[in-house]
Scaffold this motif. Sequence first.
Motif, PDB file in Angstrom:
ATOM      1  N   VAL A 135       4.847  10.118   4.954  1.00 15.63           N
ATOM      2  CA  VAL A 135       5.799   9.069   4.593  1.00 15.63           C
ATOM      3  C   VAL A 135       5.194   8.264   3.454  1.00 15.63           C
ATOM      4  O   VAL A 135       4.085   7.746   3.556  1.00 15.63           O
ATOM      5  CB  VAL A 135       6.099   8.140   5.783  1.00 15.63           C
ATOM      6  N   LEU A 136       5.927   8.181   2.343  1.00 16.57           N
ATOM      7  CA  LEU A 136       5.524   7.383   1.196  1.00 16.57           C
ATOM      8  C   LEU A 136       6.179   6.011   1.317  1.00 16.57           C
ATOM      9  O   LEU A 136       7.402   5.904   1.389  1.00 16.57           O
ATOM     10  CB  LEU A 136       5.956   8.061  -0.103  1.00 16.57           C
ATOM     11  N   LEU A 137       5.364   4.963   1.337  1.00 11.60           N
ATOM     12  CA  LEU A 137       5.843   3.598   1.534  1.00 11.60           C
ATOM     13  C   LEU A 137       5.775   2.805   0.236  1.00 11.60           C
ATOM     14  O   LEU A 137       4.861   2.993  -0.577  1.00 11.60           O
ATOM     15  CB  LEU A 137       4.996   2.890   2.589  1.00 11.60           C
ATOM     16  N   CYS A 138       6.722   1.888   0.051  1.00  9.11           N
ATOM     17  CA  CYS A 138       6.728   1.050  -1.144  1.00  9.11           C
ATOM     18  C   CYS A 138       7.126  -0.377  -0.780  1.00  9.11           C
ATOM     19  O   CYS A 138       8.118  -0.605  -0.082  1.00  9.11           O
ATOM     20  CB  CYS A 138       7.688   1.616  -2.194  1.00  9.11           C
ATOM     21  N   HIS A 139       6.356  -1.340  -1.255  1.00  7.45           N
ATOM     22  CA  HIS A 139       6.548  -2.757  -0.936  1.00  7.45           C
ATOM     23  C   HIS A 139       7.657  -3.392  -1.771  1.00  7.45           C
ATOM     24  O   HIS A 139       8.286  -2.743  -2.611  1.00  7.45           O
ATOM     25  CB  HIS A 139       5.234  -3.513  -1.140  1.00  7.45           C
ATOM     26  N   GLY A 140       7.853  -4.680  -1.554  1.00  2.00           N
ATOM     27  CA  GLY A 140       8.924  -5.399  -2.226  1.00  2.00           C
ATOM     28  C   GLY A 140       8.512  -6.093  -3.510  1.00  2.00           C
ATOM     29  O   GLY A 140       7.349  -6.065  -3.919  1.00  2.00           O
ATOM     30  N   LEU A 141       9.466  -6.730  -4.140  1.00  2.00           N
ATOM     31  CA  LEU A 141       9.250  -7.436  -5.399  1.00  2.00           C
ATOM     32  C   LEU A 141       8.261  -8.581  -5.204  1.00  2.00           C
ATOM     33  O   LEU A 141       8.427  -9.405  -4.298  1.00  2.00           O
ATOM     34  CB  LEU A 141      10.583  -7.988  -5.916  1.00  2.00           C
ATOM     35  N   THR A 142       7.243  -8.638  -6.055  1.00  3.02           N
ATOM     36  CA  THR A 142       6.135  -9.600  -6.029  1.00  3.02           C
ATOM     37  C   THR A 142       5.325  -9.521  -4.737  1.00  3.02           C
ATOM     38  O   THR A 142       4.508 -10.394  -4.459  1.00  3.02           O
ATOM     39  CB  THR A 142       6.596 -11.066  -6.258  1.00  3.02           C
ATOM     40  N   GLY A 143       5.532  -8.468  -3.962  1.00  6.74           N
ATOM     41  CA  GLY A 143       4.768  -8.283  -2.731  1.00  6.74           C
ATOM     42  C   GLY A 143       3.553  -7.412  -2.982  1.00  6.74           C
ATOM     43  O   GLY A 143       3.042  -7.318  -4.103  1.00  6.74           O
ATOM     44  N   SER A 144       3.083  -6.768  -1.929  1.00  6.79           N
ATOM     45  CA  SER A 144       1.925  -5.882  -2.044  1.00  6.79           C
ATOM     46  C   SER A 144       1.958  -4.904  -0.882  1.00  6.79           C
ATOM     47  O   SER A 144       2.741  -5.072   0.068  1.00  6.79           O
ATOM     48  CB  SER A 144       0.624  -6.696  -2.002  1.00  6.79           C
ATOM     49  N   PRO A 145       1.102  -3.885  -0.896  1.00  4.22           N
ATOM     50  CA  PRO A 145       1.043  -2.943   0.232  1.00  4.22           C
ATOM     51  C   PRO A 145       0.755  -3.622   1.558  1.00  4.22           C
ATOM     52  O   PRO A 145       1.047  -3.077   2.619  1.00  4.22           O
ATOM     53  CB  PRO A 145      -0.104  -2.001  -0.172  1.00  4.22           C
ATOM     54  N   ALA A 150      10.101   5.443   2.321  1.00  4.42           N
ATOM     55  CA  ALA A 150      10.560   4.221   2.982  1.00  4.42           C
ATOM     56  C   ALA A 150      10.136   3.029   2.150  1.00  4.42           C
ATOM     57  O   ALA A 150       9.013   2.977   1.646  1.00  4.42           O
ATOM     58  CB  ALA A 150       9.975   4.119   4.394  1.00  4.42           C
ATOM     59  N   GLY A 151      11.045   2.075   1.987  1.00  6.33           N
ATOM     60  CA  GLY A 151      10.707   0.920   1.172  1.00  6.33           C
ATOM     61  C   GLY A 151      11.436  -0.328   1.612  1.00  6.33           C
ATOM     62  O   GLY A 151      12.473  -0.274   2.283  1.00  6.33           O
ATOM     63  N   LEU A 152      10.875  -1.460   1.224  1.00  4.96           N
ATOM     64  CA  LEU A 152      11.430  -2.776   1.528  1.00  4.96           C
ATOM     65  C   LEU A 152      11.811  -3.465   0.222  1.00  4.96           C
ATOM     66  O   LEU A 152      11.024  -3.471  -0.731  1.00  4.96           O
ATOM     67  CB  LEU A 152      10.390  -3.609   2.280  1.00  4.96           C
ATOM     68  N   CYS A 153      13.024  -4.017   0.156  1.00  2.00           N
ATOM     69  CA  CYS A 153      13.433  -4.804  -1.012  1.00  2.00           C
ATOM     70  C   CYS A 153      13.426  -3.926  -2.265  1.00  2.00           C
ATOM     71  O   CYS A 153      14.159  -2.945  -2.346  1.00  2.00           O
ATOM     72  CB  CYS A 153      12.507  -6.017  -1.138  1.00  2.00           C
ATOM     73  N   LEU A 154      12.613  -4.263  -3.246  1.00  2.45           N
ATOM     74  CA  LEU A 154      12.459  -3.424  -4.437  1.00  2.45           C
ATOM     75  C   LEU A 154      12.025  -2.019  -4.052  1.00  2.45           C
ATOM     76  O   LEU A 154      12.491  -1.029  -4.637  1.00  2.45           O
ATOM     77  CB  LEU A 154      11.426  -4.058  -5.380  1.00  2.45           C
TER      78      LEU A 154
END
Length: 272
Positions: free
Chosen positions: A17-27, A88-92
């Motif tokens: 699973v490749l994960l990606c954080h949100g705008l101005t966020g981080s891992p 899977a990602g959150l926000c951005l």
Amino acid sequence: MSFGFQFVSEQNNKRAVLLCHGLTGSPFEMKKFGKYVADNGYDTFCVCLPGHGEKQAEIYTVTYEEWQSHMEEAFQYLCENYEEVFVAGLCLGAVLSLSLAEKYKDKVKGIASFSTTLYLDGWRLPWYSCFMPIGLNTIFRYYYTYPECEPYGVKNERTRASIKKILSKAEAGMDNYPMCAFHELLELSRDVRSQLEEITSPILLIHSKDDDLTSVRSAKEVYAKVSSTDKELVILKDSYHMVLYDNEKEFVYNKALEFFNKHSRCEEAVAV
């Protein structure tokens, strides 16, 4: 793994699973969810997008195409090493996951899209946000920042207090939203919205009805326009934007894992 992932959990599984954080966020904001998925039979990897993490100063010059390229490079790398790759990602991160699925629809095994941010129309945005398009299309977008403030995307008061304390740490994310970052997010959104019909991968959309940054309009539009035959939209009733940390996080974790398991044909690696 040679790609510059920020955190990795490898257990010799055939699925990732490749994960990606949100705008101005981080891992950092994906770490607990990533660990949960890893504990249940998936190798998990999280990228740190250009202009985030230790390179926050670059967010003033980064383009959404650079975000896309970074995600694509990571995805291609995983495809070379795994039989199945979910995103899977959150926000951005959710929008970038959709972008991947538009381009690599035959390779994306499934998409878990949390708080998909196609529009900045949440209830927390100030009254003058209606004038944002004017500023976004001028040089002023390089000079104005919108400060991160209460409720920090979280309805749970205890979790909100914890987030408030750690926001000062670089690994947790930025404490403001540069307008130029908003501009790139909306440009990415425009590009992704124009190609939603290209998505055929199974998709799970989870969005709060009280999302303070982006209304449920974003998730509903994706659900309506994708060509996926297997799609589900879940509306939460007791969370804000940060659904992976809020009151319904256990439900979100379980629902996402159920989704991955439903569409995976690989077995979990057996520890020796």
